[in-house]
Write a protein that holds these residues in place. Sequence first.
Motif, short mmCIF file in Angstrom:
data_model
loop_
_atom_site.label_atom_id
_atom_site.label_comp_id
_atom_site.label_asym_id
_atom_site.label_seq_id
_atom_site.Cartn_x
_atom_site.Cartn_y
_atom_site.Cartn_z
N THR A 1 0.90 -1.18 0.11
CA THR A 1 0.06 -0.07 -0.05
C THR A 1 1.05 1.22 0.08
O THR A 1 1.81 1.56 0.78
CB THR A 1 -0.90 0.05 1.28
OG1 THR A 1 -0.11 -0.06 2.33
CG2 THR A 1 -2.01 -1.29 1.17
N LEU A 2 0.76 1.91 -0.94
CA LEU A 2 1.55 3.18 -1.08
C LEU A 2 0.92 4.52 -1.03
O LEU A 2 0.04 5.17 -1.79
CB LEU A 2 1.97 3.27 -2.86
CG LEU A 2 2.53 1.91 -3.20
CD1 LEU A 2 2.84 2.07 -4.98
CD2 LEU A 2 4.02 1.55 -2.51
N GLY A 3 1.02 5.10 0.17
CA GLY A 3 0.26 6.23 0.82
C GLY A 3 1.42 6.94 1.46
O GLY A 3 2.41 7.29 0.94
N GLY B 1 -3.09 5.54 -2.10
CA GLY B 1 -3.17 6.60 -2.94
C GLY B 1 -2.56 7.02 -3.99
O GLY B 1 -2.95 7.09 -4.98
N LEU B 2 -1.14 6.44 -4.14
CA LEU B 2 -0.29 6.62 -5.11
C LEU B 2 -0.60 5.69 -6.37
O LEU B 2 -0.44 5.95 -7.43
CB LEU B 2 1.10 6.50 -5.13
CG LEU B 2 1.91 7.48 -3.93
CD1 LEU B 2 3.27 7.45 -3.71
CD2 LEU B 2 1.60 9.15 -4.44
N ALA B 3 -1.30 4.58 -6.09
CA ALA B 3 -1.88 3.48 -7.02
C ALA B 3 -2.62 4.02 -7.73
O ALA B 3 -3.03 3.56 -8.94
CB ALA B 3 -2.11 2.24 -6.50
N ASN B 4 -3.45 5.16 -7.42
CA ASN B 4 -4.37 6.05 -8.32
C ASN B 4 -3.89 6.55 -9.64
O ASN B 4 -4.61 6.93 -10.49
CB ASN B 4 -5.19 7.22 -7.46
CG ASN B 4 -6.04 6.37 -6.39
OD1 ASN B 4 -6.41 5.44 -6.56
ND2 ASN B 4 -6.14 7.13 -5.35
N ALA B 5 -2.66 6.47 -9.69
CA ALA B 5 -1.75 7.15 -10.79
C ALA B 5 -2.05 5.89 -12.06
O ALA B 5 -1.82 6.10 -13.18
CB ALA B 5 -0.41 7.13 -10.83
N GLY B 6 -2.56 4.76 -11.76
CA GLY B 6 -3.04 3.68 -12.57
C GLY B 6 -1.79 3.29 -13.53
O GLY B 6 -0.79 2.93 -13.09
N ASP B 7 -2.25 2.88 -14.70
CA ASP B 7 -1.48 2.36 -15.70
C ASP B 7 -0.25 2.92 -15.89
O ASP B 7 0.74 2.23 -16.31
CB ASP B 7 -2.23 2.05 -17.20
CG ASP B 7 -3.18 1.05 -16.86
OD1 ASP B 7 -3.19 0.13 -15.90
OD2 ASP B 7 -4.03 0.97 -17.96
N PHE B 8 -0.15 4.48 -15.63
CA PHE B 8 1.11 5.28 -15.96
C PHE B 8 2.09 4.79 -15.00
O PHE B 8 3.33 4.52 -15.27
CB PHE B 8 0.91 6.57 -15.71
CG PHE B 8 2.06 7.70 -15.89
CD1 PHE B 8 2.59 7.80 -17.13
CD2 PHE B 8 2.49 7.89 -14.51
CE1 PHE B 8 3.61 8.58 -17.04
CE2 PHE B 8 3.79 8.62 -14.74
CZ PHE B 8 4.30 8.99 -15.99
#
Length: 314
Positions: free
Chosen positions: A132-134, A262-269
């Motif tokens: 989890t990257l927060g 939260g940082l995983a919201n950057a998605g496929d990028f």
Amino acid sequence: MYIGIDLGGTNIAGGLVVDSGDIIKKTSVPTDPSRGADAVIADILKVIYSLLEGLEPNVVKGVGIGIPGIADPHTGEVIACVNLNWYHVPLKDRLQTAIDLPIYIDNDATVAAVAEFSVAQQGKYSNAVMLTLGTGVGGGIILDGKAISGHHGIGSELGHMIVGEGLYDCNCGRNGCLETFVSSLAIIRYAKHLLIETPESLILEYAKGDWDQINGEIIFKAAMLKDPVAVKVIDRMVKYLAIGIMNTVSFIDPEIVVLGGGLANAGDFLLDKVKTTVEALKYFKATDCARVELAKLKNDAGIIGAAMYAKIQD
């Protein structure tokens, strides 16, 4: 059904969760850790009582609680929880005096992993890891279908593996923890470090010149537009995240590593960059490596995971 409690530094969120992982009732109250452990524990009880209201006896089989820190999985004692300023708080014992239900407590990233792999991934993977990257970096490990926290409750603290020499010391007191390279706090600090010499950046433009408004979302937004400073920040993050993933693979050899927070919201990028770097770091080139994917569950992962954690312990 089970009750899941997601105890965070901002809110105490709770839900009534059926065996399938669906939430049928949800509530929350502010945490306000400055009030001290007694007040927070009293509010945890209020949340639980609210969820139990109107239910027949024995319908709820247990309560799971995810905490942003280290808990002894055997005694339910919160050993250390920096966000709450809790140290050696006997949370399970305190709750057990008021509630006649089994209570299970573990790290919030561990229970989030339980939610992801038992509900979102529908039990497809018996050996899996979640990062989890927060604000920090949490870790959850599933081995042979069971959540692993180790003998002292610190076995899944993947954010504290040493991956290099960092710009600043970690909150744990050491230098070089994964958390100090790939968390939102880490990339914000590194961005500010670079901006001192290169202030002409979209990062500051998006932050309207206010350094205090710089956040992970802004940095990723600038990186997607190829802003040189932002690209350097994200490339450094991805490098160390891939090192952390491959270190984990070398010990555990999971089927899949899932990125949440939260940082995983950057998605496929973000995902595409991580996959490419992990592939380059593989040390057994002829073999498959753990799949790297984004988490499917978002905001309710903590509640669902805590409830499912109680279910698998029951």
